[in-house]
Design a protein around this motif. Sequence first.
Motif, PDB file in Angstrom:
ATOM      1  N   ALA A  10     -11.712 -23.420  41.807  1.00  0.00           N
ATOM      2  CA  ALA A  10     -11.115 -22.428  42.697  1.00  0.00           C
ATOM      3  C   ALA A  10      -9.602 -22.619  42.781  1.00  0.00           C
ATOM      4  O   ALA A  10      -8.857 -21.651  42.811  1.00  0.00           O
ATOM      5  N   CYS A  11      -9.162 -23.846  42.797  1.00  0.00           N
ATOM      6  CA  CYS A  11      -7.721 -24.117  42.919  1.00  0.00           C
ATOM      7  C   CYS A  11      -7.064 -24.486  41.597  1.00  0.00           C
ATOM      8  O   CYS A  11      -5.920 -24.120  41.355  1.00  0.00           O
ATOM      9  N   HIS A  12      -7.777 -25.258  40.787  1.00  0.00           N
ATOM     10  CA  HIS A  12      -7.136 -25.755  39.562  1.00  0.00           C
ATOM     11  C   HIS A  12      -7.428 -24.894  38.339  1.00  0.00           C
ATOM     12  O   HIS A  12      -6.890 -25.146  37.269  1.00  0.00           O
ATOM     13  N   GLY A  13      -8.283 -23.894  38.491  1.00  0.00           N
ATOM     14  CA  GLY A  13      -8.643 -23.044  37.353  1.00  0.00           C
ATOM     15  C   GLY A  13      -9.844 -23.602  36.627  1.00  0.00           C
ATOM     16  O   GLY A  13     -10.046 -24.815  36.588  1.00  0.00           O
ATOM     17  N   LYS A  14     -10.641 -22.709  36.081  1.00  0.00           N
ATOM     18  CA  LYS A  14     -11.857 -23.091  35.376  1.00  0.00           C
ATOM     19  C   LYS A  14     -11.570 -24.066  34.241  1.00  0.00           C
ATOM     20  O   LYS A  14     -12.329 -24.977  33.965  1.00  0.00           O
ATOM     21  N   ASP A  15     -10.418 -23.851  33.591  1.00  0.00           N
ATOM     22  CA  ASP A  15     -10.044 -24.683  32.450  1.00  0.00           C
ATOM     23  C   ASP A  15      -9.131 -25.838  32.853  1.00  0.00           C
ATOM     24  O   ASP A  15      -8.661 -26.590  32.026  1.00  0.00           O
ATOM     25  N   GLY A  16      -8.870 -25.952  34.169  1.00  0.00           N
ATOM     26  CA  GLY A  16      -8.028 -27.046  34.646  1.00  0.00           C
ATOM     27  C   GLY A  16      -6.548 -26.831  34.412  1.00  0.00           C
ATOM     28  O   GLY A  16      -5.728 -27.699  34.701  1.00  0.00           O
ATOM     29  N   LYS A  17      -6.178 -25.674  33.908  1.00  0.00           N
ATOM     30  CA  LYS A  17      -4.756 -25.432  33.642  1.00  0.00           C
ATOM     31  C   LYS A  17      -4.288 -24.032  34.022  1.00  0.00           C
ATOM     32  O   LYS A  17      -3.243 -23.586  33.598  1.00  0.00           O
ATOM     33  N   THR A  18      -5.104 -23.320  34.780  1.00  0.00           N
ATOM     34  CA  THR A  18      -4.670 -22.025  35.316  1.00  0.00           C
ATOM     35  C   THR A  18      -4.848 -22.048  36.834  1.00  0.00           C
ATOM     36  O   THR A  18      -5.755 -21.439  37.384  1.00  0.00           O
ATOM     37  N   PRO A  19      -3.957 -22.811  37.499  1.00  0.00           N
ATOM     38  CA  PRO A  19      -4.110 -23.003  38.938  1.00  0.00           C
ATOM     39  C   PRO A  19      -3.920 -21.713  39.745  1.00  0.00           C
ATOM     40  O   PRO A  19      -3.238 -20.798  39.308  1.00  0.00           O
ATOM     41  N   LEU A  20      -4.561 -21.692  40.881  1.00  0.00           N
ATOM     42  CA  LEU A  20      -4.499 -20.572  41.808  1.00  0.00           C
ATOM     43  C   LEU A  20      -3.068 -20.279  42.230  1.00  0.00           C
ATOM     44  O   LEU A  20      -2.650 -19.130  42.303  1.00  0.00           O
ATOM     45  N   MET A  21      -2.338 -21.326  42.545  1.00  0.00           N
ATOM     46  CA  MET A  21      -0.953 -21.196  42.980  1.00  0.00           C
ATOM     47  C   MET A  21      -0.076 -21.899  41.954  1.00  0.00           C
ATOM     48  O   MET A  21      -0.456 -22.946  41.440  1.00  0.00           O
ATOM     49  N   PRO A  22       1.106 -21.339  41.695  1.00  0.00           N
ATOM     50  CA  PRO A  22       1.975 -21.971  40.702  1.00  0.00           C
ATOM     51  C   PRO A  22       2.278 -23.436  41.019  1.00  0.00           C
ATOM     52  O   PRO A  22       2.450 -24.240  40.107  1.00  0.00           O
ATOM     53  N   ALA A  23       2.301 -23.768  42.301  1.00  0.00           N
ATOM     54  CA  ALA A  23       2.649 -25.138  42.683  1.00  0.00           C
ATOM     55  C   ALA A  23       1.475 -26.107  42.539  1.00  0.00           C
ATOM     56  O   ALA A  23       1.656 -27.312  42.660  1.00  0.00           O
ATOM     57  N   TYR A  24       0.279 -25.600  42.291  1.00  0.00           N
ATOM     58  CA  TYR A  24      -0.870 -26.491  42.135  1.00  0.00           C
ATOM     59  C   TYR A  24      -0.865 -27.075  40.725  1.00  0.00           C
ATOM     60  O   TYR A  24      -0.591 -26.376  39.764  1.00  0.00           O
ATOM     61  N   PRO A  25      -1.192 -28.346  40.620  1.00  0.00           N
ATOM     62  CA  PRO A  25      -1.045 -29.003  39.317  1.00  0.00           C
ATOM     63  C   PRO A  25      -2.101 -28.598  38.285  1.00  0.00           C
ATOM     64  O   PRO A  25      -3.235 -28.304  38.623  1.00  0.00           O
ATOM     65  N   LYS A  26      -1.677 -28.619  37.023  1.00  0.00           N
ATOM     66  CA  LYS A  26      -2.610 -28.495  35.902  1.00  0.00           C
ATOM     67  C   LYS A  26      -3.172 -29.885  35.673  1.00  0.00           C
ATOM     68  O   LYS A  26      -2.417 -30.857  35.577  1.00  0.00           O
ATOM     69  N   ILE A  27      -4.451 -29.994  35.595  1.00  0.00           N
ATOM     70  CA  ILE A  27      -5.056 -31.328  35.523  1.00  0.00           C
ATOM     71  C   ILE A  27      -5.838 -31.569  34.235  1.00  0.00           C
ATOM     72  O   ILE A  27      -6.259 -32.689  33.970  1.00  0.00           O
ATOM     73  N   ALA A  28      -6.034 -30.515  33.448  1.00  0.00           N
ATOM     74  CA  ALA A  28      -6.838 -30.644  32.226  1.00  0.00           C
ATOM     75  C   ALA A  28      -6.298 -31.731  31.310  1.00  0.00           C
ATOM     76  O   ALA A  28      -5.100 -31.785  31.038  1.00  0.00           O
TER      77      ALA A  28
END
Length: 113
Positions: free
Chosen positions: A38-56
Motif C-alpha cells: 500500500a505504501c511501498h508499491g507492489k514492486d517495492g519501488k513505486t511508493p505511494l508518496m514520493p517521500a516514501y522509500p523504494k525498498i526493492a
Amino acid sequence: MLNRRIAVIALSAAMAVTALAGTASAADGKKLYMTCAACHGKDGKTPLMPAYPKIAGQNKEYVLQQIKDIMSGARANGQSVAMKGVLVTPDGKPRFSDEELNVLAEYVSKLAP
Ligand code: HEC
C-alpha cells in the motif's frame, strides 16, 4: 486531505494484517508483503508518496533492522510514524512475529531493485 487518505490506507493495510493473523505459516512473503505494498508499491519501488522509500532489493539484514527500528521507535524520522502505525497495535504490540518479519525482509530483498 492527503493525511486523511494516508490514514485510510494505513488502516486498510492494518486490517489486511489482522486478516492474516492466525494463519501464522509465515512462509508466504508475497502475502505478507501486501501490507507493505500500500505504501511501498507492489514492486517495492513505486511508493505511494514520493517521500516514501523504494525498498526493492535492499539488503535483507538492513531491511529487517529498519523494520525493527521503526517498530521500536529507535528510528523515528518524520515519516516513520506512518509505517509504525501499521506494524504495531495502538497498545504497542507487534502485528508480525519475528519469523514473519524475517520472511518479509527476505521477500523485499529479492524484489528487483
Ligand atoms: C503507511 C505506510 C507504510 C506502510 C504500510 C509500510 N511502510 Fe515502510 N516505510 C514507510 C515510510 C514513510 C518510511 C520512511 C520512514 C522514515 O522516514 O524514517 C518507511 C521505511 C521503510 C524501510 C526503510 C527503508 C530505507 O531505505 O531505510 C523499510 C525497509 C520498510 N519501510 C519496509 C516496510 C515493510 C516490509 C512493510 C510491510 C510490513 C512496510 N514498510 C509498510 C511507510 C510505510
